[in-house]
Write a protein that holds these residues in place. Structure first.
Motif, short mmCIF file in Angstrom:
data_model
loop_
_atom_site.label_atom_id
_atom_site.label_comp_id
_atom_site.label_asym_id
_atom_site.label_seq_id
_atom_site.Cartn_x
_atom_site.Cartn_y
_atom_site.Cartn_z
N GLU A 66 56.95 95.72 68.86
CA GLU A 66 57.01 97.08 68.93
C GLU A 66 57.05 97.97 67.77
N PHE A 67 57.23 97.40 66.68
CA PHE A 67 57.18 98.02 65.42
C PHE A 67 56.71 97.42 64.30
N LYS A 68 56.61 98.13 63.01
CA LYS A 68 56.13 97.35 61.75
C LYS A 68 56.77 98.04 60.97
N PHE A 69 58.01 97.57 60.32
CA PHE A 69 58.90 98.47 59.17
C PHE A 69 58.14 97.72 57.88
N THR A 70 56.97 97.84 57.55
CA THR A 70 56.79 97.24 56.19
C THR A 70 56.18 98.25 55.05
N ASP A 71 55.50 99.24 55.69
CA ASP A 71 55.04 100.20 54.76
C ASP A 71 54.94 101.55 55.53
N GLY A 72 54.69 102.58 54.75
CA GLY A 72 54.55 103.96 55.28
C GLY A 72 55.97 104.45 55.55
N THR A 102 57.75 101.45 47.36
CA THR A 102 57.02 101.71 46.55
C THR A 102 56.25 102.90 46.97
N ALA A 103 55.16 103.18 46.07
CA ALA A 103 54.34 104.45 46.02
C ALA A 103 53.69 104.35 47.62
N THR A 104 53.55 103.22 48.12
CA THR A 104 52.97 103.25 49.60
C THR A 104 53.78 103.11 50.58
N GLY A 105 55.38 103.34 50.27
CA GLY A 105 56.10 103.22 51.41
C GLY A 105 56.57 101.80 51.95
N THR A 106 56.61 100.99 50.98
CA THR A 106 56.99 99.59 51.39
C THR A 106 58.36 99.34 50.74
N PRO A 107 59.48 99.11 51.94
CA PRO A 107 60.78 98.85 51.19
C PRO A 107 60.99 97.81 50.15
N VAL A 108 61.54 97.91 49.00
CA VAL A 108 61.58 96.86 48.12
C VAL A 108 63.04 96.88 47.37
N GLY A 111 63.25 89.39 40.82
CA GLY A 111 62.46 90.67 40.81
C GLY A 111 62.21 91.47 41.88
N GLU A 112 61.23 92.59 41.72
CA GLU A 112 60.95 93.60 42.93
C GLU A 112 60.44 92.75 44.01
N SER A 113 60.80 92.82 45.36
CA SER A 113 60.52 91.86 46.12
C SER A 113 60.49 92.87 47.57
N THR A 114 59.58 92.62 48.47
CA THR A 114 59.59 93.42 49.82
C THR A 114 60.90 93.23 50.75
N LEU A 115 61.08 94.05 51.47
CA LEU A 115 61.76 94.13 52.86
C LEU A 115 60.99 94.44 53.94
N GLY A 116 61.27 93.93 55.03
CA GLY A 116 60.50 94.23 56.33
C GLY A 116 60.58 93.54 57.47
N LEU A 117 60.44 94.20 58.59
CA LEU A 117 60.81 93.71 59.85
C LEU A 117 59.40 93.74 60.80
N VAL A 118 58.87 93.08 61.46
CA VAL A 118 57.65 93.06 62.16
C VAL A 118 57.77 92.43 63.53
#
Ligand code: NOJ
Ligand code: CA
Length: 700
Positions: free
Chosen positions: A66-72, A38-44, A56-63
């Motif tokens: 030690e890390f937060k792979f959800t945005d940026g 997305t525009a804010t760097g969230t994997p979708v 439909g458009e859905s997020t991906l991510g791991l938290v």
């Protein structure tokens, strides 16, 4: 290993080619998997099928701590690949499985340069994707708190789901639009603490589109070193959110880079039969780690088992509860006289098996420890090398051998997995010493150590450890109450079956409504075969006069059909020999039906309603057809065009009698023969809660 190095090199070379998004197409072009940020760097991601939305458009991510792979994050396409190969499973529904997909590997990097990769594969029957955290500077151990994988539904999908629970899958399904699930889904849970808060469901779950032809199954493949995934359901937003089983401290997984997560799988079809036929989950698992698989021999079995469910009989030898902590010598306890795992009775089962060509006999309640049920408060309950005094193990093994029958071992662990691991080498050596080559394991109760659930990371590793150790001992495993399967049977083909759902045992605790077995093949069975224990011929448990008034919710003919609609390489004939002797003509089908298949064709199906399947025996040219319905009568229309042209077959048809009904008259059936060939179309009346089974033998 070599493949990994080449893949890593390819990754480095392509790492500079950045892209805004990537569209991965299935080989036939019908499915597209689109991944980006997305525009804010969230994997979708999103998924379409024949141009229409599936997810439909859905997020991906791991938290993790030690890390937060959800945005940026910024995405880079690393590599693409295409595979088209055919492999041969050791056992299963078909002799060959085609593994045909297109793949993309993308990388998401945060501002500090930490990266997580996503590998996605698009097949003609669905997609799979997983997270891969490579070895990298600044990321070693990870304390995983959650996954941000979501599945946005394309409509008010009809859901076929069991409630979300960390400890059990032994529930009935609810079928309802997602918008009505909250009101319609009952809330049975294994224990208070195993509840997933709010509205949640286990996978594999099935969904159906309310308007267009679309069936979707969501599950996972290759669950290794990681907790099982359930989904939280946001009914208003119509979104499913991954929910990983935690330990009691709320940690989902302890990981060390490099690591990969299980595949998240989305099976897609415009016909219900597409879901039944899909082999996507096996395709996403690693090939067999066992080179010589000649000792993996699928088989049918009877067992000292149902006697304990009909009432009165016990697994335990004695009624005396041996409550003294640390006391593990049961040999001095007095017999209760109601212990069916005794030498004389087991011989009766061996004789019955031998007379009828059934190669296996399971004996439950053979070993010491059952008096202490609930002994999870203690360090050790069950002994896996200590037969009760009335069970002459050596004599029975010799007796079984002399009759060409194999005894099947039983290890109930009472969920004391820690103690089972301590005893495992000895338990498997003991089996080897006595020629046992298959064991049914069980995990009833609270897991020991008590910080774990049946579907947590530690337990997931435990089941795999048991399968691996069993393979070292050339032993087949059939696990009950273990985490739901995710296709690992491809990797460990000695792990031949699991229960991990509400099985046939529930016919003795109130019954399984007929729709239950018309849903399981779309859900639970996509992960691997189920030891459902079909073959119930006496449905009225009050007829035993032992206080159990439950009634099996099925006709007799339906029980025969389950051997085809619920295939398993280890398949039980669950009822008592005396009940089979009452219906020898119907029992003939159970004697004949194979447990391994060369080919399978799903002819017609609708979840919770009906399934008709044709299967070709792996070891002969005989075909079999099975059909079941739910509580409504129906006419199955069987089109035999799957048969080879020009060959005539003698069909023996086992079907419900004209007056059969699963509640009022379950034992009414009729058997007839007919000549059929590829031009035959047959209409078969199926009674409420009924079914039909057909054996087709080529005319020589
Ligand atoms: C539950 C299993 O599903 C059942 O098959 C077994 O008989 C009991 N546990 C006792 O181990
Ligand atoms: Ca069970």
């Amino acid at each position: 290993m070599k493949k990994t190095i080449i893949a890593m090199a390819a990754m480095c070379m392509a790492a500079s080619a950045s892209a805004a998004g990537y569209t991965l197409l299935s080989p036939d072009g019908n499915i597209s998997f689109n991944i980006g940020t997305t525009a804010t760097g969230t994997p979708v991601y999103d998924v379409t099928f024949k141009g229409e939305p599936v997810v439909g458009e859905s997020t991906l991510g791991l938290v993790a701590d030690e890390f937060k792979f959800t945005d940026g994050l910024a995405m880079t396409v690393v590599a693409t690949d295409s595979v088209d190969e055919t492999w041969q499973p050791v056992w299963g529904e078909t002799a060959d499985i085609r593994n045909n997909y297109n793949e993309v590997l993308v990388s998401f990097a945060d501002a500090k340069g930490l990266t997580v990769n996503v590998r996605a594969r698009a097949f003609d029957d669905g997609v799979g994707f997983r997270y891969e955290v490579p070895e990298q500077r600044g990321l070693n151990y990870a304390t995983l708190r959650g996954e941000d994988t979501q599945f946005a539904l394309p409509a008010d999908m009809t859901m076929y789901v069991i409630p979300g629970d960390y400890d059990s899958d032994e529930f009935l399904y609810t079928v309802a639009p997602v918008s009505q699930l909250k009101e319609k889904m009952p809330n049975p849970r294994h224990t208070e603490s195993s509840r997933i808060p709010g509205l949640a469901a286990q996978t594999p779950l099935l969904m159906k589109h309310p308007e267009r032809p679309l069936y979707v199954n969501i599950h996972e493949a290759a669950l290794v070193g990681y907790p099982a995934m359930a989904v939280e359901i946001d009914a208003d937003a119509k979104v499913l959110k991954s929910h990983l089983t935690p330990d009691k401290n709320g940690v989902r997984a302890y990981l060390q880079a490099p690591f990969v997560t299980p595949w998240r799988t989305i099976m897609i079809g415009d016909e219900a039969t597409d879901i039944l036929a899909s082999q996507l989950i096996y395709n996403l698992n690693e090939p067999s780690v066992i080179e010589d698989t000649s000792w993996i021999v699928p088989r049918k079995f009877v067992g000292v088992w149902w006697e304990m469910f009909t009432g009165g009989k016990t697994w335990a030898y004695s009624d005396k509860y041996n409550a003294k902590p640390g006391v593990t010598d049961y040999s001095a306890l007095p017999s209760n006289g109601r212990h069916p795992a005794n030498t004389e009775n087991v011989k009766r089962y061996i004789d019955f098996a031998a007379e009828n060509g059934i190669p296996g006999v399971l004996v439950e309640g053979w070993n010491e420890g059952w008096e202490d049920w609930g002994g999870y408060k203690k360090n050790r309950q069950f002994l896996f090398d200590k037969p009760y005094p009335d069970f002459d193990l050596e004599g029975l093994v010799d007796y079984a051998n002399s009759k060409g029958v194999k005894l099947i071992m039983h290890h109930e662990t009472a969920a004391n997995a820690a103690d089972y691991e301590r005893q495992l080498d000895r338990a498997f050596d003991f089996m080897n010493e006595h020629g046992y080559d298959a064991v049914k394991t069980g995990y009833v109760g609270h897991v020991i150590p008590r910080s774990e659930y049946h579907s947590s990371q530690w337990m997931v590793d435990h089941y795999i450890n048991v399968a691996q150790k069993a393979a070292d001992h050339k032993i087949m495993i059939d696990s009950h109450e273990a985490v739901r399967p995710t296709g690992l049977m491809r990797t460990y083909p000695n792990w031949v079956a699991q229960e991990s759902a509400r099985g046939g045992e529930f016919e003795s605790f109130g019954g399984n409504p007929p729709s239950h077995t018309a849903i399981l093949p779309f859900t639970r069975l996509k992960g691997g075969p189920m030891d459902y224990t079909p073959g119930l011929f006496e449905m009225d448990l009050s007829s035993y006069g032992q206080g159990n008034t439950s009634r099996g919710l099925t006709t007799l003919a339906r029980q025969l059909a389950l051997y085809l609609t619920m295939p398993s390489p280890l398949q039980m004939a669950c009822d008592l020999p005396e009940n089979y002797r009452r219906f020898p003509d119907a029992f003939q089908f159970i004697k004949d039906v194979p447990v391994e298949w060369r080919d399978s064709r799903y002819l017609e199906a609708e979840p919770a309603e009906y399934i008709t399947v044709a299967r070709l025996d792996k070891n002969s040219d005989d075909w079999y057809v099975g059909t079941i319905t739910n509580e409504n009568a129906r006419k199955a229309e069987i089109d035999f065009s799957f048969l080879p042209k020009g060959v005539n077959y003698t069909a023996t048809i086992y079907q419900d009698g004209a007056d059969a009904d699963y509640l009022a008259n379950p034992q009414s059936y009729k058997i007839s023969t007919k000549k059929v060939n590829s031009k035959t179309r047959l209409k078969i009346d199926v009674a409420p809660g009924g079914g039909a089974a057909i054996r087709l033998v080529p005319v020589k």
